[in-house]
Write a protein that holds these residues in place. Structure first.
Motif, PDB file in Angstrom:
ATOM      1  N   LYS A 175      33.887  57.554  50.505  1.00  8.38           N
ATOM      2  CA  LYS A 175      33.240  56.401  51.141  1.00  8.38           C
ATOM      3  C   LYS A 175      31.890  56.051  50.504  1.00  8.38           C
ATOM      4  CE  LYS A 175      35.502  56.765  55.647  1.00  8.38           C
ATOM      5  NZ  LYS A 175      35.317  56.901  57.115  1.00  8.38           N
ATOM      6  N   SER A 176      31.594  56.674  49.356  1.00  6.11           N
ATOM      7  CA  SER A 176      30.283  56.455  48.717  1.00  6.11           C
ATOM      8  C   SER A 176      30.325  55.275  47.747  1.00  6.11           C
ATOM      9  CB  SER A 176      29.855  57.735  47.995  1.00  6.11           C
ATOM     10  OG  SER A 176      29.773  58.823  48.889  1.00  6.11           O
ATOM     11  N   THR A 177      30.802  54.156  48.230  1.00 13.52           N
ATOM     12  CA  THR A 177      31.013  52.981  47.378  1.00 13.52           C
ATOM     13  C   THR A 177      29.720  52.512  46.718  1.00 13.52           C
ATOM     14  OG1 THR A 177      32.762  52.325  48.905  1.00 13.52           O
ATOM     15  CG2 THR A 177      32.008  50.668  47.344  1.00 13.52           C
ATOM     16  N   GLU A 178      28.669  52.338  47.515  1.00  9.54           N
ATOM     17  CA  GLU A 178      27.406  51.806  46.988  1.00  9.54           C
ATOM     18  C   GLU A 178      26.726  52.787  46.039  1.00  9.54           C
ATOM     19  OE1 GLU A 178      24.959  50.536  50.222  1.00  9.54           O
ATOM     20  OE2 GLU A 178      26.428  49.063  50.954  1.00  9.54           O
ATOM     21  N   LEU A 179      26.740  54.059  46.377  1.00  9.20           N
ATOM     22  CA  LEU A 179      26.072  55.054  45.536  1.00  9.20           C
ATOM     23  C   LEU A 179      26.799  55.237  44.203  1.00  9.20           C
ATOM     24  CD1 LEU A 179      25.070  57.653  48.253  1.00  9.20           C
ATOM     25  CD2 LEU A 179      23.485  56.466  46.721  1.00  9.20           C
ATOM     26  N   ILE A 180      28.115  55.188  44.240  1.00 16.68           N
ATOM     27  CA  ILE A 180      28.865  55.315  42.983  1.00 16.68           C
ATOM     28  C   ILE A 180      28.650  54.076  42.115  1.00 16.68           C
ATOM     29  CG2 ILE A 180      31.226  55.414  42.045  1.00 16.68           C
ATOM     30  CD1 ILE A 180      31.866  57.440  44.274  1.00 16.68           C
ATOM     31  N   ALA A 181      28.498  52.906  42.755  1.00 16.85           N
ATOM     32  CA  ALA A 181      28.149  51.686  42.010  1.00 16.85           C
ATOM     33  C   ALA A 181      26.752  51.822  41.395  1.00 16.85           C
ATOM     34  CB  ALA A 181      28.205  50.476  42.929  1.00 16.85           C
ATOM     35  N   TYR A 182      25.840  52.419  42.150  1.00 16.66           N
ATOM     36  CA  TYR A 182      24.487  52.664  41.631  1.00 16.66           C
ATOM     37  C   TYR A 182      24.543  53.588  40.414  1.00 16.66           C
ATOM     38  CZ  TYR A 182      19.913  54.977  41.315  1.00 16.66           C
ATOM     39  OH  TYR A 182      18.732  55.525  40.855  1.00 16.66           O
ATOM     40  N   ALA A 183      25.348  54.634  40.491  1.00 16.33           N
ATOM     41  CA  ALA A 183      25.468  55.573  39.373  1.00 16.33           C
ATOM     42  C   ALA A 183      25.960  54.870  38.106  1.00 16.33           C
ATOM     43  CB  ALA A 183      26.417  56.713  39.738  1.00 16.33           C
ATOM     44  N   SER A 184      26.867  53.914  38.276  1.00 17.15           N
ATOM     45  CA  SER A 184      27.408  53.215  37.099  1.00 17.15           C
ATOM     46  C   SER A 184      26.335  52.401  36.386  1.00 17.15           C
ATOM     47  CB  SER A 184      28.588  52.328  37.497  1.00 17.15           C
ATOM     48  OG  SER A 184      28.159  51.238  38.283  1.00 17.15           O
ATOM     49  N   THR A 185      25.325  51.921  37.130  1.00 15.49           N
ATOM     50  CA  THR A 185      24.225  51.181  36.491  1.00 15.49           C
ATOM     51  C   THR A 185      23.371  52.099  35.622  1.00 15.49           C
ATOM     52  OG1 THR A 185      22.618  51.502  38.297  1.00 15.49           O
ATOM     53  CG2 THR A 185      24.123  49.608  38.475  1.00 15.49           C
ATOM     54  N   LEU A 186      23.491  53.413  35.857  1.00 11.12           N
ATOM     55  CA  LEU A 186      22.754  54.400  35.058  1.00 11.12           C
ATOM     56  C   LEU A 186      23.634  54.991  33.958  1.00 11.12           C
ATOM     57  CD1 LEU A 186      20.980  56.332  37.983  1.00 11.12           C
ATOM     58  CD2 LEU A 186      20.054  54.457  36.611  1.00 11.12           C
ATOM     59  N   GLY A 187      24.853  54.457  33.837  1.00  8.55           N
ATOM     60  CA  GLY A 187      25.759  54.965  32.815  1.00  8.55           C
ATOM     61  C   GLY A 187      26.457  56.251  33.203  1.00  8.55           C
ATOM     62  N   ILE A 188      26.588  56.487  34.515  1.00  8.81           N
ATOM     63  CA  ILE A 188      27.222  57.717  35.008  1.00  8.81           C
ATOM     64  C   ILE A 188      28.556  57.375  35.664  1.00  8.81           C
ATOM     65  CG2 ILE A 188      27.022  59.673  36.600  1.00  8.81           C
ATOM     66  CD1 ILE A 188      23.959  59.379  36.370  1.00  8.81           C
ATOM     67  N   ASP A 189      29.617  58.015  35.207  1.00  6.04           N
ATOM     68  CA  ASP A 189      30.939  57.866  35.816  1.00  6.04           C
ATOM     69  C   ASP A 189      31.156  58.933  36.886  1.00  6.04           C
ATOM     70  OD1 ASP A 189      31.734  55.695  34.332  1.00  6.04           O
ATOM     71  OD2 ASP A 189      32.775  56.878  32.808  1.00  6.04           O
ATOM     72  N   PHE A 190      32.041  58.619  37.825  1.00  5.87           N
ATOM     73  CA  PHE A 190      32.407  59.555  38.891  1.00  5.87           C
ATOM     74  C   PHE A 190      33.900  59.851  38.851  1.00  5.87           C
ATOM     75  CE2 PHE A 190      28.410  59.297  41.083  1.00  5.87           C
ATOM     76  CZ  PHE A 190      28.423  60.303  42.044  1.00  5.87           C
ATOM     77  N   ILE A 191      34.251  61.121  39.040  1.00 10.09           N
ATOM     78  CA  ILE A 191      35.610  61.497  39.406  1.00 10.09           C
ATOM     79  C   ILE A 191      35.517  62.050  40.828  1.00 10.09           C
ATOM     80  CG2 ILE A 191      37.562  63.037  38.972  1.00 10.09           C
ATOM     81  CD1 ILE A 191      36.762  63.030  36.005  1.00 10.09           C
ATOM     82  N   VAL A 192      36.145  61.370  41.767  1.00 12.45           N
ATOM     83  CA  VAL A 192      36.065  61.743  43.185  1.00 12.45           C
ATOM     84  C   VAL A 192      37.248  62.643  43.534  1.00 12.45           C
ATOM     85  CG1 VAL A 192      36.115  60.892  45.561  1.00 12.45           C
ATOM     86  CG2 VAL A 192      34.824  59.639  43.804  1.00 12.45           C
ATOM     87  N   CYS A 193      36.961  63.837  44.058  1.00 11.64           N
ATOM     88  CA  CYS A 193      37.995  64.763  44.560  1.00 11.64           C
ATOM     89  C   CYS A 193      37.722  64.965  46.047  1.00 11.64           C
ATOM     90  CB  CYS A 193      37.936  66.101  43.827  1.00 11.64           C
ATOM     91  SG  CYS A 193      38.115  65.997  42.047  1.00 11.64           S
ATOM     92  N   ASP A 194      38.427  64.254  46.893  1.00 12.33           N
ATOM     93  CA  ASP A 194      38.103  64.263  48.319  1.00 12.33           C
ATOM     94  C   ASP A 194      39.384  64.346  49.139  1.00 12.33           C
ATOM     95  OD1 ASP A 194      36.573  64.193  50.615  1.00 12.33           O
ATOM     96  OD2 ASP A 194      35.669  62.229  50.218  1.00 12.33           O
ATOM     97  N   HIS A 195      39.230  64.686  50.411  1.00 15.51           N
ATOM     98  CA  HIS A 195      40.403  64.764  51.298  1.00 15.51           C
ATOM     99  C   HIS A 195      40.171  64.022  52.603  1.00 15.51           C
ATOM    100  CE1 HIS A 195      38.996  68.047  54.221  1.00 15.51           C
ATOM    101  NE2 HIS A 195      38.004  67.902  53.376  1.00 15.51           N
TER     102      HIS A 195
END
Length: 573
Positions: free
Chosen positions: A148-168
């Motif tokens: 559910k971290s939509t906004e924070l993961i979008a923020y990370a992309s502006t810094l050139g950081i990708d996310f792989i989400v492993c959640d349940h």
């Protein structure tokens, strides 16, 4: 507190078919059918779990994207941050994944991060992303959080950081724009087992990476004791893949635990073989205490430590945190009970909401659970948190707590959670209006019977059926947990032998007889039921079975859950 007895029913046709196939005791077959075991093959898989029956990790949606992204990072020497939540599931997930990464990738190019419970809160945090950016990480693998971290993961992309989400956890309406999302509960994911914990999802990811790189898959099972600890602590269903992983993880805990688990066992003075229940009540609280009282990073450090001496040092830190947690939990529970019992209007309410500014935020969820043991109703415990009031909520079985809190959202700054537990934040002036509205919502929506705790009973047996063979089969049904709880029995028309008594002023020692067979049992904190035994009238007992060892002799005993006069009429038994 009076309890409802609910004797489970069984599909007679399926029961007959299974008994015909297995040719064993009918009551055993009944318990198996209740656990969705309908054939010889089902029973074989249940009693003989096999790692070969774990599902192919590539069946999980986005697994190809996740493996492609991390192998690209390996090829281009990117720095990777392993991020996880501060509870048992999160810290074990980080330890399992980071340990695997350390085996196959340059240690200088990997790091791990656990958010601070009070400074950053639950899940992916801006501080964690900023730490990744400051240390040159361009890929974050987040475990047990992120869906559910939509906004924070979008923020990370502006810094050139990708996310792989492993959640349940259940996804929201919008999925984050991550490089890959591994979550069997997301739309269009055809993975056969939906109930993995966060650590379990991380395990599937490392399994797929090992396959892609042609690495011996045994490396993936190196920390299976940590995976079992996560499964136990997160109270996920104990069936399917969870049961297989917990079964083998428990073996490792008992036979060859990692230095961290071994150190925790030694501090807890565990000498007998541990069950999943022991993991829940002995190991898990010590790990959780790190995040509740201080910084959960040291829990990961404990699990990663290979030196037994250093592992013991980390374990001692967690042990101290747990001692502090227990003291805070005990004192706050006493204060909260005093508030409830001094409130003349509380008896008429269908909920409990208590608030004190000085209570420790890290234990309010535990205190809410403790209060439910005394006053069985949806409960919220609040404390001061900076300029706000924050707290935790716990429900009674069968009542959707999250929906009740959602209905009161006009009084809240923030809220989140699920059916049985939630967290919330509000302003001080809204505490009373919220408490009033919450009780109105609960009162108007809760089924009255849910305010009486329920004991689910598997089957009725007689004392003549209790023997070593039955107990041995029950032991083979381990590990227990949701969807495979320890069997509970009812035996009717018992008589007191006259030898029953109260132990230590709070426990009930029962010595009862049925048809000339005498069996003893212990009822912890059930001294108030002793008068039922003194009437001389027959009574019914609900219990599970355990083995008692005294002076080298082992006998089967009852662990008593409740007692009721046989003559008492109930629609539930």
């Amino acid at each position: 507190m009076k309890r409802r007895w609910n004797l489970l029913q069984c599909d007679e046709r399926k029961l007959n078919e299974l008994q015909s196939a297995l040719k064993v005791n009918r009551n055993i077959c009944k318990m198996l059918v209740q656990r969705a075991i309908f054939s010889f093959e089902d029973a074989k898989n249940f009693f003989r779990p096999s790692l070969s029956r774990l599902h192919d990790p590539w069946l999980m949606k986005d697994m190809d994207k996740a493996v492609n992204r991390i192998t690209k990072a390996f090829d281009t020497k990117e720095k990777i941050l392993v991020f996880g939540d501060y509870d048992v599931d999160g810290t074990t997930a980080v330890a399992v994944f980071y340990s695997f990464l350390s085996e196959i990738y340059d240690n200088a190019l990997s790091d791990f991060y656990i958010p601070h419970r009070y400074r950053e809160g639950y899940g992916v945090s801006k501080a964690g992303i900023d730490h990744a950016h400051a240390t040159g990480c361009t890929l974050i693998v987040c475990l047990d959080c992120g869906i559910k971290s939509t906004e924070l993961i979008a923020y990370a992309s502006t810094l050139g950081i990708d996310f792989i989400v492993c959640d349940h956890h259940l996804p929201g309406n919008e999925l984050p724009k991550a490089a890959a999302i591994l979550n069997a509960k997301q739309p269009a994911c055809n993975y056969p087992f939906k109930e993995l914990c966060g650590c379990g999802v991380g395990f599937k990811f490392i399994s797929a990476i090992a396959q892609r790189l042609g690495i011996d898959e045994n490396i993936c099972f190196k920390n299976i004791d940590l995976i079992a600890t996560a499964i136990a602590a997160d109270i996920v269903p104990m069936n399917g893949e969870n049961r297989i992983l917990a079964y083998y993880g428990l073996k490792k805990i008992n036979q060859n635990p990692s230095p961290g688990i071994k150190a925790l066992k030694e501090l807890a003075k565990i000498v007998k073989e541990m069950t999943i229940s022991d993991v829940v009540f002995v190991i898990a609280p010590r790990v959780n205490a790190a995040g509740r009282m201080d910084d959960a990073k040291k829990a990961v450090q404990l699990f990663l430590e290979k030196d037994p001496v250093k592992a013991k040092e980390f374990a001692e830190m967690l042990h101290v945190d747990n001692t502090d947690r227990r003291e805070a939990d005990s004192s706050i529970t006493k204060e909260a009970l005093a508030i409830i019992e001094a409130d003349e209007l509380h008896a008429a309410r269908k909920s409990s909401v208590v608030f004190k500014e000085h209570w420790h935020k890290g234990v309010v969820g535990i205190v809410a659970s403790r209060l439910i043991e005394h006053h069985y109703r949806p409960t919220i415990v609040l404390t001061k948190s900076g300029d706000y009031v924050a707290g935790s909520a716990r429900s009674v079985a069968g009542f959707n707590l999250y929906e009740a809190i959602y209905a009161c959202r006009e009084h809240l700054v923030a809220y989140g959670g699920h059916f049985a537990a939630a967290g919330l934040t509000l302003t001080p002036e809204n505490v009373e209006p919220f408490a009033k509205m919450f009780d109105e919502v609960v009162s108007s929506t809760i089924d009255e019977k849910l305010l009486t705790p329920e004991i689910i009973i598997d089957t009725e047996i007689n004392f003549a059926e209790i023997n070593e063979k039955l107990y041995h089969i029950i032991c083979q049904m381990e590990p227990f947990g949701p969807e495979n709880m320890r069997p509970v029995f009812i035996t009717r028309n018992l008589m007191n032998t006259g030898q029953s008594k109260i132990l230590k002023e709070k426990h009930l020692k029962l010595i009862a007889q049925q048809d000339g067979i005498t069996i003893s049992g212990i009822g912890f904190n059930l001294h108030h039921l002793f008068p039922l035994l003194e009437t001389g009238e027959p009574f019914d007992v609900v219990y599970s079975l355990d083995e008692n060892e005294w002076n080298g002799n082992k006998t089967i005993q009852l662990i008593i859950l409740d007692i009721r006069p046989t003559a008492e009429v109930s629609n539930n038994n």
